[in-house]
Design a protein around this motif. Structure first.
Motif, mmCIF file in Angstrom:
data_model
loop_
_atom_site.group_PDB
_atom_site.id
_atom_site.type_symbol
_atom_site.label_atom_id
_atom_site.label_comp_id
_atom_site.label_asym_id
_atom_site.label_seq_id
_atom_site.Cartn_x
_atom_site.Cartn_y
_atom_site.Cartn_z
ATOM 1 N N LYS A 67 83.722 9.826 47.224
ATOM 2 C CA LYS A 67 83.582 10.967 46.310
ATOM 3 C C LYS A 67 82.236 10.967 45.608
ATOM 4 C CE LYS A 67 88.256 12.334 44.977
ATOM 5 N NZ LYS A 67 89.123 12.642 43.822
ATOM 6 N N LYS A 68 81.652 9.798 45.428
ATOM 7 C CA LYS A 68 80.404 9.682 44.681
ATOM 8 C C LYS A 68 79.253 10.263 45.494
ATOM 9 C CE LYS A 68 77.467 6.286 42.359
ATOM 10 N NZ LYS A 68 77.267 4.850 42.063
ATOM 11 N N LEU A 69 78.583 11.277 44.954
ATOM 12 C CA LEU A 69 77.486 11.927 45.668
ATOM 13 C C LEU A 69 76.250 11.038 45.658
ATOM 14 C CD1 LEU A 69 77.867 15.635 44.480
ATOM 15 C CD2 LEU A 69 78.781 14.537 46.523
ATOM 16 N N VAL A 70 75.549 11.039 46.783
ATOM 17 C CA VAL A 70 74.383 10.182 46.948
ATOM 18 C C VAL A 70 73.102 10.886 46.539
ATOM 19 C CG1 VAL A 70 73.000 8.865 48.606
ATOM 20 C CG2 VAL A 70 75.503 8.889 48.809
ATOM 21 N N PHE A 71 72.934 12.122 47.023
ATOM 22 C CA PHE A 71 71.652 12.806 46.873
ATOM 23 C C PHE A 71 71.575 13.658 45.617
ATOM 24 C CE2 PHE A 71 71.150 12.733 51.738
ATOM 25 C CZ PHE A 71 70.510 11.505 51.687
ATOM 26 N N ASN A 72 70.406 13.655 45.028
ATOM 27 C CA ASN A 72 70.161 14.433 43.829
ATOM 28 C C ASN A 72 70.338 15.920 44.073
ATOM 29 O OD1 ASN A 72 69.238 14.678 41.047
ATOM 30 N ND2 ASN A 72 67.355 15.522 41.917
ATOM 31 N N TYR A 73 69.835 16.416 45.215
ATOM 32 C CA TYR A 73 69.900 17.857 45.459
ATOM 33 C C TYR A 73 71.343 18.344 45.529
ATOM 34 C CZ TYR A 73 71.633 18.126 50.238
ATOM 35 O OH TYR A 73 72.444 18.093 51.335
ATOM 36 N N THR A 74 72.231 17.503 46.050
ATOM 37 C CA THR A 74 73.640 17.887 46.133
ATOM 38 C C THR A 74 74.217 18.087 44.732
ATOM 39 O OG1 THR A 74 73.751 16.355 48.007
ATOM 40 C CG2 THR A 74 75.798 17.374 47.313
ATOM 41 N N LYS A 75 73.852 17.186 43.842
ATOM 42 C CA LYS A 75 74.325 17.299 42.460
ATOM 43 C C LYS A 75 73.750 18.551 41.796
ATOM 44 C CE LYS A 75 74.448 12.249 42.162
ATOM 45 N NZ LYS A 75 73.923 11.051 41.467
ATOM 46 N N LEU A 76 72.471 18.835 42.053
ATOM 47 C CA LEU A 76 71.840 20.007 41.450
ATOM 48 C C LEU A 76 72.489 21.306 41.916
ATOM 49 C CD1 LEU A 76 68.022 19.104 41.645
ATOM 50 C CD2 LEU A 76 69.598 18.797 39.730
ATOM 51 N N THR A 77 73.031 21.295 43.146
ATOM 52 C CA THR A 77 73.670 22.499 43.679
ATOM 53 C C THR A 77 74.807 22.975 42.779
ATOM 54 O OG1 THR A 77 73.112 21.832 45.937
ATOM 55 C CG2 THR A 77 74.844 23.480 45.697
#
Length: 299
Positions: A67-77
């Motif tokens: 569940k833990k997101l790796v990439f910054n861009y994914t979180k920014l989405t």
């Protein structure tokens, strides 16, 4: 998903590769469009499209904490959720490992999510190695994103959250960066909906992309971090959110997004409207189907 350059790898390398493990290839194939690799480095599993250098990752997941997101861009989405509430029809162009689709489905299980990916091999790898989940509500379609949009417009289909996340291993495909394409996207955007586009702040295309989005959607919001290697463009909204609205949305979303390692409060602080903050020359050339030299400008 998107290309992670050597430059970006340096920014996140301490986090991702602190265990100094040696990458192990667990799957390799040549599809109709690209070389596909799945590599593991300790707890990290990554999808890559570059067999020669292996310096680009399209999608990654922690095996012990999927569940833990790796990439910054994914979180920014997920800044999109500060602009819209309870999306019901979601369209994702570009699948990667299916991370965005999986998270959105968990957050909004009643939402219909359509994933469009040109390469059938990528869909199979997402299913086999990245736990990409499909159901009656979550579907994947093998098709070029632009063709899908054209046909959706003919069918009068609309989506309240459109995510543009297609990368070919080098950059965003040229035909998915033009004024004509964005106009087609706008035609299938529901009233009150949002477009979220994954791109680079460091790209030489930055000004051209900005001018092109602005030509179609008017003022938009850039979502970045202090390091500014990634940016998410939020476009298509009718009215920019007030400070009070953002505060209210952050309070509501924070506990929902925390399990995915998304600090939505920090994300909200990286949002900047282009209204009164245009950071590209007024005479910047707009990308069109006749003028789209992405292959020359992207790095």
């Amino acid at each position: 998903m998107r290309k992670l350059t050597v430059r970006c790898l340096l920014l996140v390398g301490v986090t991702l590769f602190s265990n100094a493990s040696i990458a192990k290839v667990i799957h390799s194939e040549r599809s109709l469009y690209r070389n596909i690799l799945v590599e593991e480095t300790g707890d990290l599993r990554c999808l890559k499209f570059d067999e020669k250098t292996r310096q680009s990752s399209q999608s990654c997941m922690y095996k012990s904490k999927p569940k833990k997101l790796v990439f910054n861009y994914t979180k920014l989405t997920f800044a999109s959720l500060l602009m819209i509430d309870n999306p019901k029809n979601v369209l994702i162009i570009g699948l990667g490992g299916g991370t965005l689709s999986n998270v959105i489905h968990e957050l909004y299980p009643q939402a219909t999510i359509k994933n469009v990916e040109i390469d059938p091999a990528v869909i199979k790898v997402a299913r086999d190695y990245f736990d990409f989940k499909e159901s009656e509500k979550v579907t994947s379609k093998v098709q070029d994103g632009r063709i899908f949009i054209k046909r959706a417009a003919l069918k009068k289909q609309t989506f309240d959250w459109i995510i543009l996340d297609a990368f070919n291993g080098d950059y965003i495909p040229e035909h998915l960066l033009t004024k004509e394409f964005f106009e087609e996207i706008k035609s299938v955007l529901a009233e009150g909906g949002i477009v979220a586009a994954n791109t680079f702040s460091s790209s030489k295309l930055y000004e051209h992309e900005s001018a092109t989005y602005h030509a179609v959607f008017g003022d938009f919001i850039n979502v970045t971090t202090a390091k500014k290697s990634n940016r998410i463009i939020l476009a298509g909204f009718n009215k920019a959110p007030t400070k009070e609205h953002l505060t209210e949305r952050v309070k509501k979303l924070a506990p929902l997004l925390a399990p995915y390692s998304i600090d939505i409060d920090a994300v909200s602080k990286g949002m900047r409207s282009t209204k009164n903050n245009q950071d590209w020359p007024s005479d910047t050339k707009v990308l069109t189907d006749q003028y789209s030299p992405a292959n020359l400008l992207n790095f």
